[in-house]
Scaffold this active site. Structure first.
Site, PDB file in Angstrom:
ATOM      1  N   ARG A   1       9.717  -3.984  -3.193  1.00  9.94           N
ATOM      2  CA  ARG A   1      10.036  -4.381  -1.819  1.00  9.94           C
ATOM      3  C   ARG A   1      10.256  -5.883  -1.749  1.00  9.94           C
ATOM      4  O   ARG A   1       9.532  -6.643  -2.379  1.00  9.94           O
ATOM      5  CB  ARG A   1       8.860  -4.018  -0.901  1.00  9.94           C
ATOM      6  CG  ARG A   1       8.978  -2.646  -0.280  1.00  9.94           C
ATOM      7  CD  ARG A   1       7.674  -2.177   0.332  1.00  9.94           C
ATOM      8  NE  ARG A   1       7.059  -3.115   1.264  1.00  9.94           N
ATOM      9  CZ  ARG A   1       5.903  -2.875   1.882  1.00  9.94           C
ATOM     10  NH1 ARG A   1       5.241  -1.736   1.654  1.00  9.94           N
ATOM     11  NH2 ARG A   1       5.382  -3.749   2.707  1.00  9.94           N
TER      12      ARG A   1
ATOM     13  N   LYS B   1      -4.307   0.973   1.201  1.00 10.62           N
ATOM     14  CA  LYS B   1      -4.389   1.765   2.438  1.00 10.62           C
ATOM     15  C   LYS B   1      -3.444   2.960   2.386  1.00 10.62           C
ATOM     16  O   LYS B   1      -3.829   4.080   2.692  1.00 10.62           O
ATOM     17  CB  LYS B   1      -3.998   0.908   3.668  1.00 10.62           C
ATOM     18  CG  LYS B   1      -4.854  -0.314   3.881  1.00 10.62           C
ATOM     19  CD  LYS B   1      -4.402  -1.093   5.113  1.00 10.62           C
ATOM     20  CE  LYS B   1      -2.992  -1.670   5.013  1.00 10.62           C
ATOM     21  NZ  LYS B   1      -2.814  -2.657   3.933  1.00 10.62           N
TER      22      LYS B   1
ATOM     23  N   ARG C   1       1.766 -13.122   3.813  1.00 13.25           N
ATOM     24  CA  ARG C   1       1.191 -11.911   4.414  1.00 13.25           C
ATOM     25  C   ARG C   1      -0.329 -11.940   4.340  1.00 13.25           C
ATOM     26  O   ARG C   1      -1.004 -11.459   5.252  1.00 13.25           O
ATOM     27  CB  ARG C   1       1.744 -10.667   3.720  1.00 13.25           C
ATOM     28  CG  ARG C   1       3.210 -10.421   4.115  1.00 13.25           C
ATOM     29  CD  ARG C   1       3.888  -9.461   3.185  1.00 13.25           C
ATOM     30  NE  ARG C   1       3.333  -8.140   3.244  1.00 13.25           N
ATOM     31  CZ  ARG C   1       3.496  -7.223   2.296  1.00 13.25           C
ATOM     32  NH1 ARG C   1       4.213  -7.507   1.218  1.00 13.25           N
ATOM     33  NH2 ARG C   1       2.964  -6.042   2.425  1.00 13.25           N
TER      34      ARG C   1
ATOM     35  N   ARG D   1      -3.079  -3.891  13.829  1.00  7.53           N
ATOM     36  CA  ARG D   1      -3.125  -5.068  12.962  1.00  7.53           C
ATOM     37  C   ARG D   1      -3.519  -6.313  13.728  1.00  7.53           C
ATOM     38  O   ARG D   1      -3.624  -7.378  13.123  1.00  7.53           O
ATOM     39  CB  ARG D   1      -1.742  -5.287  12.373  1.00  7.53           C
ATOM     40  CG  ARG D   1      -1.628  -4.979  10.883  1.00  7.53           C
ATOM     41  CD  ARG D   1      -0.229  -5.392  10.482  1.00  7.53           C
ATOM     42  NE  ARG D   1       0.000  -5.457   9.074  1.00  7.53           N
ATOM     43  CZ  ARG D   1       0.441  -4.449   8.335  1.00  7.53           C
ATOM     44  NH1 ARG D   1       0.609  -3.260   8.856  1.00  7.53           N
ATOM     45  NH2 ARG D   1       0.699  -4.642   7.065  1.00  7.53           N
TER      46      ARG D   1
ATOM     47  N   ARG E   1       3.856  -3.081  -7.500  1.00  9.10           N
ATOM     48  CA  ARG E   1       4.118  -1.942  -6.595  1.00  9.10           C
ATOM     49  C   ARG E   1       5.606  -1.596  -6.646  1.00  9.10           C
ATOM     50  O   ARG E   1       6.459  -2.457  -6.632  1.00  9.10           O
ATOM     51  CB  ARG E   1       3.717  -2.293  -5.158  1.00  9.10           C
ATOM     52  CG  ARG E   1       4.186  -1.232  -4.162  1.00  9.10           C
ATOM     53  CD  ARG E   1       3.368  -1.173  -2.899  1.00  9.10           C
ATOM     54  NE  ARG E   1       3.520  -2.323  -2.030  1.00  9.10           N
ATOM     55  CZ  ARG E   1       2.875  -2.456  -0.861  1.00  9.10           C
ATOM     56  NH1 ARG E   1       2.016  -1.520  -0.466  1.00  9.10           N
ATOM     57  NH2 ARG E   1       3.044  -3.530  -0.130  1.00  9.10           N
TER      58      ARG E   1
HETATM   59  P1  ADP Z   1       1.382  -3.165   3.562  1.00 13.15           P
HETATM   60  O1  ADP Z   1       1.434  -1.697   3.231  1.00 13.15           O
HETATM   61  O2  ADP Z   1       1.668  -3.977   2.388  1.00 13.15           O
HETATM   62  O3  ADP Z   1       0.115  -3.575   4.231  1.00 13.15           O
HETATM   63  P2  ADP Z   1       3.161  -2.498   5.697  1.00 13.15           P
HETATM   64  O4  ADP Z   1       4.158  -1.597   5.112  1.00 13.15           O
HETATM   65  O5  ADP Z   1       2.040  -1.906   6.464  1.00 13.15           O
HETATM   66  O6  ADP Z   1       2.587  -3.446   4.561  1.00 13.15           O
HETATM   67  O7  ADP Z   1       3.873  -3.556   6.638  1.00 13.15           O
HETATM   68  C1  ADP Z   1       5.025  -4.266   6.233  1.00 13.15           C
HETATM   69  C2  ADP Z   1       5.427  -5.210   7.362  1.00 13.15           C
HETATM   70  O8  ADP Z   1       5.752  -4.440   8.539  1.00 13.15           O
HETATM   71  C3  ADP Z   1       4.352  -6.182   7.822  1.00 13.15           C
HETATM   72  O9  ADP Z   1       4.314  -7.356   7.021  1.00 13.15           O
HETATM   73  C4  ADP Z   1       4.798  -6.471   9.267  1.00 13.15           C
HETATM   74  O10 ADP Z   1       5.891  -7.375   9.284  1.00 13.15           O
HETATM   75  C5  ADP Z   1       5.327  -5.118   9.721  1.00 13.15           C
HETATM   76  N1  ADP Z   1       4.294  -4.307  10.396  1.00 13.15           N
HETATM   77  C6  ADP Z   1       3.824  -3.090   9.991  1.00 13.15           C
HETATM   78  N2  ADP Z   1       2.876  -2.648  10.838  1.00 13.15           N
HETATM   79  C7  ADP Z   1       2.720  -3.597  11.794  1.00 13.15           C
HETATM   80  C8  ADP Z   1       1.876  -3.738  12.936  1.00 13.15           C
HETATM   81  N3  ADP Z   1       0.976  -2.791  13.271  1.00 13.15           N
HETATM   82  N4  ADP Z   1       2.008  -4.865  13.683  1.00 13.15           N
HETATM   83  C9  ADP Z   1       2.902  -5.815  13.373  1.00 13.15           C
HETATM   84  N5  ADP Z   1       3.708  -5.759  12.311  1.00 13.15           N
HETATM   85  C10 ADP Z   1       3.633  -4.656  11.515  1.00 13.15           C
HETATM   86  P1  ADP Z   2      -1.289  -0.948   1.075  1.00 16.34           P
HETATM   87  O1  ADP Z   2      -0.780   0.271   1.795  1.00 16.34           O
HETATM   88  O2  ADP Z   2      -2.690  -1.314   1.470  1.00 16.34           O
HETATM   89  O3  ADP Z   2      -0.352  -2.116   1.192  1.00 16.34           O
HETATM   90  P2  ADP Z   2      -0.722   0.553  -1.383  1.00 16.34           P
HETATM   91  O4  ADP Z   2      -1.450   1.826  -1.190  1.00 16.34           O
HETATM   92  O5  ADP Z   2       0.755   0.574  -1.250  1.00 16.34           O
HETATM   93  O6  ADP Z   2      -1.385  -0.604  -0.464  1.00 16.34           O
HETATM   94  O7  ADP Z   2      -1.108  -0.025  -2.833  1.00 16.34           O
HETATM   95  C1  ADP Z   2      -0.570  -1.262  -3.317  1.00 16.34           C
HETATM   96  C2  ADP Z   2      -0.228  -1.111  -4.798  1.00 16.34           C
HETATM   97  O8  ADP Z   2      -1.435  -1.011  -5.565  1.00 16.34           O
HETATM   98  C3  ADP Z   2       0.589   0.133  -5.121  1.00 16.34           C
HETATM   99  O9  ADP Z   2       1.462  -0.167  -6.179  1.00 16.34           O
HETATM  100  C4  ADP Z   2      -0.481   1.165  -5.548  1.00 16.34           C
HETATM  101  O10 ADP Z   2       0.048   2.118  -6.479  1.00 16.34           O
HETATM  102  C5  ADP Z   2      -1.529   0.276  -6.213  1.00 16.34           C
HETATM  103  N1  ADP Z   2      -2.908   0.737  -5.988  1.00 16.34           N
HETATM  104  C6  ADP Z   2      -3.418   1.372  -4.902  1.00 16.34           C
HETATM  105  N2  ADP Z   2      -4.744   1.618  -5.050  1.00 16.34           N
HETATM  106  C7  ADP Z   2      -5.086   1.107  -6.265  1.00 16.34           C
HETATM  107  C8  ADP Z   2      -6.335   1.026  -6.998  1.00 16.34           C
HETATM  108  N3  ADP Z   2      -7.475   1.520  -6.515  1.00 16.34           N
HETATM  109  N4  ADP Z   2      -6.278   0.413  -8.210  1.00 16.34           N
HETATM  110  C9  ADP Z   2      -5.121  -0.107  -8.691  1.00 16.34           C
HETATM  111  N5  ADP Z   2      -3.939  -0.068  -8.057  1.00 16.34           N
HETATM  112  C10 ADP Z   2      -3.913   0.523  -6.853  1.00 16.34           C
END
Ligand code: ADP
Ligand code: ADP
Ligand code: ZN
Length: 214
Positions: free
Chosen positions: A160, A13, A171, A88, A127
């Site tokens: 992270r 995302k 998660r 979310r 990541r």
């Molecule tokens: P990812 O990119 O791996 O999906 P995020 O960076 O979006 O993770 O979120 C990391 C953490 O921050 C989540 O596991 C949650 O604890 C918190 N968080 C982020 N956005 C929200 C939301 N919209 N509602 C509740 N918790 C959130």
């Molecule tokens: P999210 O915001 O949904 O948690 P990220 O954009 O941070 O996800 O991506 C999670 C990890 O996977 C990062 O290390 C990113 O560089 C990698 N990644 C993202 N898109 C792809 C893809 N299409 N193929 C392989 N790796 C990816």
């Protein structure tokens, strides 16, 4: 244009949201990034959020909704935004709809980046996030030019805490229970678009641009 990114943690995302923001000149708003910045600056909000984030649980809706409503007031949101990590939960989605309705607006696209759980654990282990600017890399799929150093700002890259396998499993459970229902929610609203997130990240972006330009 108001765009929401849906998908499991690690689906890509953030990666896609950054590309969309650059191409369409709208802000990329990541609630996770906002919480991490607050934790780094040791604010009260950061201290509250950290206890949940460390366990891989969601931060309570009220905290998140207040935060995002404040963010929408900033001038850069005038032409829309791409939301990454919000909403979310169903209550968060309802709060967003209410707020938009009040100004005669709506969500234009909800883009669901689909990646099976099996792929997620590997992705998260690789990541790396920049402590300075929040840029995201992957050791295998999107490596920095120099190991553990950010291409953009030169600061250190870290794994992270919540990307460690135990927390990732939690998660994913939280995602399936609380966030996946949003797929039906936005399907019913007629704005859901799904893309195959297992493709190369540039190909995923091409698919998204196709959707947004229709
Ligand atoms: P990812 O990119 O791996 O999906 P995020 O960076 O979006 O993770 O979120 C990391 C953490 O921050 C989540 O596991 C949650 O604890 C918190 N968080 C982020 N956005 C929200 C939301 N919209 N509602 C509740 N918790 C959130
Ligand atoms: P999210 O915001 O949904 O948690 P990220 O954009 O941070 O996800 O991506 C999670 C990890 O996977 C990062 O290390 C990113 O560089 C990698 N990644 C993202 N898109 C792809 C893809 N299409 N193929 C392989 N790796 C990816
Ligand atoms: Zn950086």
């Amino acid at each position: 244009m108001k765009i929401i990114m849906l998908g499991a943690p690690g689906a890509g995302k953030g990666t896609q949201a950054k590309k969309i923001a650059a191409k369409y000149d709208i802000p990329h708003i990541s609630t996770g990034d906002i919480f991490r910045a607050n934790i780094k600056n040791n604010t009260e909000l950061g201290q509250k959020a950290k206890t949940y984030m460390d366990k891989g649980e969601l931060v309570p809706d009220s905290l998140v909704v207040d935060l995002i409503m404040d963010r929408f007031k900033e001038a850069d949101c005038a032409n829309g935004y791409v939301l990454d990590g919000f909403p979310r939960t169903i209550p968060q989605a309802e709060a967003l709809d209410e707020a938009l309705k009040a100004s005669g607006a709506k969500v234009d696209f909800a883009i669901d980046v689909e990646v099976p759980d099996e792929n997620i654990i590997n992705r998260m282990g690789g990541r790396r996030a920049c402590v300075g600017c929040g840029a995201t890399y992957h050791v295998e799929f999107n490596p920095p030019k120099q190991a553990d150093v950010c291409d953009t700002c030169g600061q250190k890259l870290i794994l992270r805490d919540d990307d460690k396998p135990e927390t990732v499993k939690n998660r994913l459970n939280v995602y399936h229970e609380q966030t996946q229902p949003l797929i039906d929610y936005y399907q019913n609203a007629g704005v859901l678009k799904q893309v195959d997130g297992t493709k190369d990240m540039n190909d995923v972006f091409t698919d998204i641009v196709d959707i947004l330009s229709k």
